[in-house]
Design a protein around this motif. Structure first.
Motif, mmCIF file in Angstrom:
data_model
loop_
_atom_site.group_PDB
_atom_site.id
_atom_site.type_symbol
_atom_site.label_atom_id
_atom_site.label_comp_id
_atom_site.label_asym_id
_atom_site.label_seq_id
_atom_site.Cartn_x
_atom_site.Cartn_y
_atom_site.Cartn_z
ATOM 1 N N GLY A 122 48.237 44.840 83.718
ATOM 2 C CA GLY A 122 49.082 44.943 82.547
ATOM 3 C C GLY A 122 50.528 44.541 82.742
ATOM 4 N N LEU A 125 52.310 41.899 80.349
ATOM 5 C CA LEU A 125 52.540 42.140 78.927
ATOM 6 C C LEU A 125 54.016 41.953 78.568
ATOM 7 C CD1 LEU A 125 50.298 45.316 78.603
ATOM 8 C CD2 LEU A 125 49.822 43.066 77.600
ATOM 9 N N GLU A 218 47.895 51.645 85.409
ATOM 10 C CA GLU A 218 47.593 50.591 84.429
ATOM 11 C C GLU A 218 48.584 50.663 83.269
ATOM 12 O OE1 GLU A 218 43.930 49.006 81.538
ATOM 13 O OE2 GLU A 218 43.726 50.884 82.683
ATOM 14 N N GLY A 221 47.553 47.318 77.024
ATOM 15 C CA GLY A 221 48.113 46.476 75.978
ATOM 16 C C GLY A 221 47.153 46.216 74.833
ATOM 17 N N VAL A 226 52.593 46.249 74.867
ATOM 18 C CA VAL A 226 52.325 47.533 75.519
ATOM 19 C C VAL A 226 52.033 48.593 74.466
ATOM 20 C CG1 VAL A 226 53.332 49.371 76.929
ATOM 21 C CG2 VAL A 226 53.784 46.971 77.496
#
Length: 420
Positions: A122, A125, A218, A221, A226
């Motif tokens: 993630g 993002l 983690e 998203g 997010v």
């Protein structure tokens, strides 16, 4: 005397590099001075990026070390937006990203540090941020203002100085803030549990939520944005933006490529230099965040990432390059402003190095001085909302003599009177 036909090159456009260039001219060097900056902006200071500028209290121009005209007036040649990509100590040349080859007689590496990255899903993002450069601060300033308007949530990974200062700024804008920190208190490795809790209380009173004893696993998203974060204890926290504030790593790639001695990452990393800030190559020096120096006063190799080290280390390296007898032994110093709390910290007291913490003043009112001692000797001191005492604190550290802890704790005993 230094030959007027010599060329001194400085790699790094931060405070250390800019002050080194200034010092070369102030000390009478008449040769070429070339300053290589990988950013397009003129050299700037970093503290405002998490303090006044981030809060909107300071203008963009206030962060620059010098007015742009200074460099031309001082005959300092700037290469802006050009990283140094190859260093050849044998040929004494440095090559820039555009292929430009620059020969040097002496070289200063003031390459600084870069934010450590989260190695979790993630991080690509749009709402994941770091704070190290002016561009980062510009972006984050807008993000915090937007979160404040929309009652948005910022999650900060790390409760170090940057994480706490950004949290204070975010709350000032009105954003919701959660800090994820694996240690049991903020600043645990710096202040220890005795005083780390002070910052827990300070931020909690201003609405910051802490989640201690956990790490991010983690960043979740949706449509590239997010929406939450997950931690290794199974918790999930609402988030619209995430700041990774998990420390900085010295930028040593150029030094390593050139075969210069560097410190192992497990020991803090950095370009190894002696007390005169010389590297393993006699024509190359290093200063600022990237340098791990033999510290004569503290009798250890130390890498310091704070503003005062860049401010003083750059000029010290410049004087060493000019052949002056330099022993760089400044007491480490840094400062922080969070809400109505201002503090200064002097010295070096890593975990396990001290056996007692002594406070003078009113800790409850957050108006006090804390001292970290080993066998009665002051290793470090932190003054919180108490001013004009950093000098005496540093004198006590330099003296290295055992003190009576009761006198140290007594506010009626002037600190200068305790200096042997």
């Amino acid at each position: 005397m230094v030959d007027a036909h010599q060329t001194f090159v400085i790699v790094g456009g931060g405070l250390a590099g800019a002050k080194a260039a200034e010092t070369l001219r102030a000390e009478g060097f008449t040769g070429r001075v070339i300053l290589i900056c990988d950013e397009r902006d003129h050299p700037y200071e970093r503290p405002p990026l998490s303090k006044g500028y981030l809060l909107g209290k300071e203008e963009r121009d206030s962060v620059f070390v010098h007015e742009p005209a200074f460099y031309a007036q001082a005959r300092i040649e700037l290469h802006l937006g050009q990283p140094a990509v190859h260093l050849d100590p044998a040929g004494r040349t440095v090559r820039l990203g555009d292929g430009t080859l620059i020969a040097y007689d002496k070289l200063l590496l003031a390459t600084g540090a870069e934010p450590r990255r989260l190695d979790i899903p993630g991080t690509g993002l749009a709402g994941v941020h770091h704070l190290r450069r002016l561009a980062h601060a510009e972006r984050l300033r807008g993000v915090l203002a937007s979160l404040g308007r929309d009652n948005g949530h910022l999650v900060i990974a790390g409760a170090g100085w940057i994480g706490l200062e950004v949290a204070a700024a975010a709350r000032t804008y009105g954003a919701e803030v959660t800090i994820i920190e694996p240690e049991p208190t903020p600043l645990h490795g710096i202040l220890g549990p005795e005083l780390g809790a002070l910052f827990t209380d300070l931020h909690s009173e201003h609405g910051v939520r802490f989640h201690f004893g956990a790490r991010l696993t983690e960043i979740v998203g949706q449509d590239g944005m997010v929406v939450s974060v997950r931690t290794d204890d199974g918790e999930e926290h609402l988030a619209h933006d995430v700041l990774a504030a998990i420390g900085a790593a010295p930028r040593t790639a150029l030094a390593e490529q050139a075969g210069l001695a560097v410190v192992d990452r497990a020991d803090g990393g950095g370009i190894a230099v002696d007390a005169a800030l010389r590297t393993s190559d006699p024509y190359i020096y290093a200063a600022g965040d990237a340098a791990a120096a033999d510290h004569p006063l503290l009798d250890t190799r130390l890498r310091v990432e704070h503003w005062a080290n860049a401010l003083n280390g750059g000029p010290a390296a410049a004087r060493a390059m000019l052949g002056q007898d330099i022993s760089y032994d400044r007491v480490p110093y840094f400062f922080s402003d969070q809400y109505d709390l201002g503090m200064e910290y002097s010295g070096y007291a890593p975990p396990g190095s001290y056996d007692q913490v002594v406070c003078r003043g009113d800790v409850g009112k957050r108006e006090f001085i804390a001292f970290w001692l080993h066998q009665g000797r002051v290793l470090a001191g932190m003054n919180v909302n108490v001013w004009d005492v950093a000098g005496p604190i540093q004198q006590l550290i330099r003296a290295g003599a055992p003190l009576d802890p009761d006198k140290l704790a007594d506010p009626t005993v002037p600190l200068p009177s305790l200096v042997p």
